[in-house]
Design a protein around this motif. Structure first.
Motif, PDB file in Angstrom:
ATOM      1  N   ASP A 248     -17.407   3.545  49.938  1.00 34.04           N
ATOM      2  CA  ASP A 248     -16.239   3.323  50.934  1.00 34.04           C
ATOM      3  C   ASP A 248     -15.020   2.687  50.387  1.00 34.04           C
ATOM      4  O   ASP A 248     -13.926   2.959  50.639  1.00 34.04           O
ATOM      5  CB  ASP A 248     -16.714   2.553  52.139  1.00 34.04           C
ATOM      6  CG  ASP A 248     -17.886   3.374  52.979  1.00 34.04           C
ATOM      7  OD1 ASP A 248     -17.807   4.662  52.961  1.00 34.04           O
ATOM      8  OD2 ASP A 248     -18.609   2.750  53.554  1.00 34.04           O
TER       9      ASP A 248
ATOM     10  N   ARG B 289     -13.004   4.923  48.091  1.00 33.89           N
ATOM     11  CA  ARG B 289     -12.414   5.961  48.966  1.00 33.89           C
ATOM     12  C   ARG B 289     -10.929   5.098  49.468  1.00 33.89           C
ATOM     13  O   ARG B 289     -10.107   5.981  49.603  1.00 33.89           O
ATOM     14  CB  ARG B 289     -13.366   6.423  50.303  1.00 33.89           C
ATOM     15  CG  ARG B 289     -12.811   7.640  50.974  1.00 33.89           C
ATOM     16  CD  ARG B 289     -13.526   7.986  52.182  1.00 33.89           C
ATOM     17  NE  ARG B 289     -14.736   8.762  51.921  1.00 33.89           N
ATOM     18  CZ  ARG B 289     -15.819   8.350  52.017  1.00 33.89           C
ATOM     19  NH1 ARG B 289     -16.471   7.431  52.343  1.00 33.89           N
ATOM     20  NH2 ARG B 289     -16.906   9.170  51.452  1.00 33.89           N
ATOM     21  N   ARG B 290     -11.015   4.012  49.584  1.00 37.92           N
ATOM     22  CA  ARG B 290     -10.020   3.261  50.078  1.00 37.92           C
ATOM     23  C   ARG B 290      -8.694   2.871  49.022  1.00 37.92           C
ATOM     24  O   ARG B 290      -7.582   2.477  49.173  1.00 37.92           O
ATOM     25  CB  ARG B 290     -10.421   1.934  50.727  1.00 37.92           C
ATOM     26  CG  ARG B 290     -10.870   2.190  52.150  1.00 37.92           C
ATOM     27  CD  ARG B 290     -11.079   0.799  52.876  1.00 37.92           C
ATOM     28  NE  ARG B 290     -11.846  -0.222  51.902  1.00 37.92           N
ATOM     29  CZ  ARG B 290     -13.363  -0.244  52.257  1.00 37.92           C
ATOM     30  NH1 ARG B 290     -13.852   0.488  52.917  1.00 37.92           N
ATOM     31  NH2 ARG B 290     -13.974  -1.309  51.465  1.00 37.92           N
TER      32      ARG B 290
END
Length: 193
Positions: free
Chosen positions: A59, A62-63
């Protein structure tokens, strides 16, 4: 990598290669991750590991627009069409030369040891080649990653950012050129100083 990220290999992929080769090449359908797969990818990592560390890492990567490489996060679908495995390549550097880091990789427990992990990693490495990437790096299980062509990174003069076992810190030339020499810098999300 931190303690939760240091064991990239068959434990992660759950794919020791001991499965039936017909199963390994038959039902698996590797493909790029889509936005519709985000929750499934997280579930795969949560199921494959004892902590949420790898799921949280995916996560965070991904950011991070400096780490995330569109088209280089892959899932492999099981015969019923649900994602069963995930593998990710993100931007890293060997000194100042761009490379890609393979991590994390995971397979749902019910699909481990039958080729899902190998299928997703092979497809992902081919996608990286097609995208023009030259060098891939992995910190992983020494018996597992050589099947994809990885060798100890020190053979190329590539050094880890921390003192890691030589046999576990590996590199792969994706285009048959000589990889750059230097020390690897990972994306900030990995938490490596």
């Amino acid at each position: 990598m931190t303690g939760t990220h240091a064991s990239h290999g068959s434990q992660e992929t759950g794919d020791s290669g001991s499965g039936d080769p017909a199963v390994a090449s038959g039902p698996w359908r590797p493909r790029p991750e889509t936005t519709a797969d985000t929750a499934a990818v997280r579930r795969i990592h949560l199921a494959a590991f004892e902590t949420a560390g790898e799921a949280d890492l995916v996560d965070a990567l991904r950011r991070d627009p400096s780490a995330w490489l569109p088209g280089l996060s892959y899932v492999v679908d099981a015969p019923d069409g649900t994602p069963a495995a995930h593998a990710l390549l993100t931007r890293c550097h060997v000194d100042e030369v761009p490379a890609v880091a393979l991590a994390p990789c995971a397979v749902l427990p019910g699909y481990q040891k039958c080729g899902a992990g190998g299928a997703v990693i092979r497809a992902l490495l081919e996608a990286a080649r097609a995208a023009g990437e030259r060098t891939a790096i992995v910190l992983g299980h020494p018996p597992y990653y050589p099947r994809f062509g990885f060798v100890p990174a020190t053979r190329f003069g590539i050094l880890p950012p921390q003192p890691w076992p030589d046999e576990a810190f590996m590199a792969l030339s994706l285009d048959d050129s000589t990889p750059p020499r230097g020390t690897v810098r990972y994306a900030e999300a990995f938490g490596i100083d």
